[in-house]
Design an enzyme around this catalytic site. Structure first.
Site, PDB file in Angstrom:
ATOM      1  N   SER A  58       0.804  -1.238   0.000  1.00 34.56           N
ATOM      2  CA  SER A  58       0.000   0.000   0.000  1.00 34.56           C
ATOM      3  C   SER A  58       0.830   1.278   0.000  1.00 34.56           C
ATOM      4  O   SER A  58       0.287   2.365  -0.246  1.00 34.56           O
ATOM      5  CB  SER A  58      -0.960   0.004   1.195  1.00 34.56           C
ATOM      6  OG  SER A  58      -2.082  -0.799   0.936  1.00 34.56           O
ATOM      7  N   LYS A  61       0.566   3.402  -3.025  1.00 35.75           N
ATOM      8  CA  LYS A  61      -0.531   4.348  -3.199  1.00 35.75           C
ATOM      9  C   LYS A  61      -0.037   5.792  -3.128  1.00 35.75           C
ATOM     10  O   LYS A  61      -0.554   6.664  -3.827  1.00 35.75           O
ATOM     11  CB  LYS A  61      -1.609   4.089  -2.141  1.00 35.75           C
ATOM     12  CG  LYS A  61      -2.296   2.742  -2.304  1.00 35.75           C
ATOM     13  CD  LYS A  61      -3.160   2.381  -1.092  1.00 35.75           C
ATOM     14  CE  LYS A  61      -3.822   1.024  -1.281  1.00 35.75           C
ATOM     15  NZ  LYS A  61      -4.545   0.556  -0.093  1.00 35.75           N
ATOM     16  N   TYR A 185      -2.407  -1.791 -10.596  1.00 36.64           N
ATOM     17  CA  TYR A 185      -2.371  -1.590  -9.150  1.00 36.64           C
ATOM     18  C   TYR A 185      -1.589  -2.693  -8.446  1.00 36.64           C
ATOM     19  O   TYR A 185      -0.709  -2.413  -7.613  1.00 36.64           O
ATOM     20  CB  TYR A 185      -3.808  -1.517  -8.615  1.00 36.64           C
ATOM     21  CG  TYR A 185      -3.895  -1.573  -7.112  1.00 36.64           C
ATOM     22  CD1 TYR A 185      -3.316  -0.592  -6.316  1.00 36.64           C
ATOM     23  CD2 TYR A 185      -4.549  -2.625  -6.468  1.00 36.64           C
ATOM     24  CE1 TYR A 185      -3.389  -0.654  -4.935  1.00 36.64           C
ATOM     25  CE2 TYR A 185      -4.632  -2.692  -5.091  1.00 36.64           C
ATOM     26  CZ  TYR A 185      -4.047  -1.706  -4.330  1.00 36.64           C
ATOM     27  OH  TYR A 185      -4.108  -1.776  -2.965  1.00 36.64           O
ATOM     28  N   TYR A 237      -4.403   3.001   7.365  1.00 39.57           N
ATOM     29  CA  TYR A 237      -5.668   2.275   7.323  1.00 39.57           C
ATOM     30  C   TYR A 237      -6.631   2.859   8.361  1.00 39.57           C
ATOM     31  O   TYR A 237      -6.628   4.071   8.585  1.00 39.57           O
ATOM     32  CB  TYR A 237      -5.440   0.766   7.524  1.00 39.57           C
ATOM     33  CG  TYR A 237      -4.385   0.195   6.624  1.00 39.57           C
ATOM     34  CD1 TYR A 237      -4.511   0.269   5.235  1.00 39.57           C
ATOM     35  CD2 TYR A 237      -3.240  -0.424   7.136  1.00 39.57           C
ATOM     36  CE1 TYR A 237      -3.540  -0.260   4.390  1.00 39.57           C
ATOM     37  CE2 TYR A 237      -2.265  -0.961   6.291  1.00 39.57           C
ATOM     38  CZ  TYR A 237      -2.423  -0.869   4.924  1.00 39.57           C
ATOM     39  OH  TYR A 237      -1.462  -1.393   4.087  1.00 39.57           O
ATOM     40  N   VAL A 255       1.220  -3.779   3.947  1.00 42.40           N
ATOM     41  CA  VAL A 255       1.073  -5.045   4.667  1.00 42.40           C
ATOM     42  C   VAL A 255       2.296  -5.953   4.551  1.00 42.40           C
ATOM     43  O   VAL A 255       2.362  -6.988   5.217  1.00 42.40           O
ATOM     44  CB  VAL A 255      -0.195  -5.816   4.230  1.00 42.40           C
ATOM     45  CG1 VAL A 255      -1.438  -5.033   4.589  1.00 42.40           C
ATOM     46  CG2 VAL A 255      -0.147  -6.148   2.742  1.00 42.40           C
TER      47      VAL A 255
END
Length: 309
Positions: A58, A61, A185, A237, A255
């Site tokens: 992540s 991102k 992605y 998160y 993660v």
């Protein structure tokens, strides 16, 4: 004191578990720990194997959002993705269904990230990956490869992301088709970096897009500031608010156990001024944040008063 903070953090490595929903990541050894801090003068603190490779997950991102904003302009991206925290899990679909007109709440959750992935420059998935990898190369000084084993492990189990992407496509948020958006992605989540790479990215953000040592401009200050705001409010998160209160610096976790941090102005022993921080420890908590990594950053922020609040 830095050594003491590091030793304390290392005692937390076994309190987390590797990400089990990605089969290859589930095989990671949780006793790993690495931390790197770089200041604006190039001084560096290192603990553990700071060159050990792991996948962005992540944290990608943040990179993708920056690249999309620099290519299309910030407003173009924000027309497709909002900047509001959700308090939901990163792979939640509920906000898309319950809030008109189904616009992703922010680019740090999967719905927003898949939308941003569809905006990245290039006609093909390969082109988009190469563009982002080249941007990372400019910052870190070395090539970044997709870990094909991790990619295959993720793409084979990414049914929920496909469901999210189909919903986004139905509401006209994706700039390319569903499979291309999802593959882009997931491949970018599978790009390999090190803790030192994350520290270099953090240092660039600390300079609002300008490298403090070389004065090389990577991104506009406007993109950098919005990115750091998103990292602070949405980067961890559905524990983002908790860590904004207890740590108070812009961060983004993945993660795989990586954490990217940026400090606009601080003093950590012999390190001072703008700071980039990268941490890696693959044991994560139920929310998805590195247990030992977050303990290291928490102790660091509290000991040296790094909070922006």
């Amino acid at each position: 004191m830095l050594e003491q903070i590091t030793n304390t953090a290392k005692t937390y490595t076994m309190r987390g578990k590797p990400a089990s929903y990605i089969p290859v990541l589930a095989l990671q050894s949780v006793d790993q720990f690495a931390a790197c801090i770089i200041d604006q003068s190039g001084n560096c603190f290192e603990a553990g194997n700071i060159e050990a490779q792991f996948t962005l997950q992540s944290i990608s991102k943040v990179i993708n959002f920056i690249v999309a904003c620099e290519y299309h302009g910030l407003q173009f991206v924000l027309d497709k993705v909002d900047v509001e925290p959700t308090g939901d899990a990163f792979n939640s679909i509920i906000r898309l269904e319950s809030t008109a007109p189904g616009k992703p709440f922010n680019p740090m959750i999967n719905a927003g990230a898949i939308t941003v992935a569809s905006m990245l420059p290039g006609e093909t998935v390969k082109d988009r990956i190469a563009y982002v990898a080249d941007f990372l190369y400019r910052i870190t000084g070395h090539l970044h490869q997709v870990n094909e084993e991790v990619y295959r492990s993720e793409i084979e189990t990414t049914h929920r992301n496909r469901a999210i992407a189909h919903y986004l496509k139905a509401n006209d948020y994706l700039l390319c088709d569903v499979e291309e958006s999802v593959e882009t992605y997931i491949r970018l989540c599978s790009l390999e970096v090190s803790a030192k790479d994350l520290a270099k990215i953090g240092l660039m953000l600390a300079g609002n897009g300008v490298h403090p040592s070389t004065n090389e401009k990577f991104i506009t200050p406007k993109t950098a500031k919005v990115t750091k705001a998103l990292m602070t409010t949405c980067g961890l998160y559905n524990a983002s608010g908790k860590y904004a209160a207890s740590i108070g610096i812009p961060m983004k976790s993945g993660v795989s156990g990586g954490v990217l941090c940026t400090v606009a102005d601080g003093k950590v022993e012999y390190l001072k001024g703008k700071l980039g921080i990268g941490v890696f420890s693959p044991g994560i908590d139920d929310i998805g944040n590195s247990v030992a990594g977050m303990k290291f950053i928490e102790k660091l922020s509290q000991t040296y008063d790094l909070s922006i609040f």
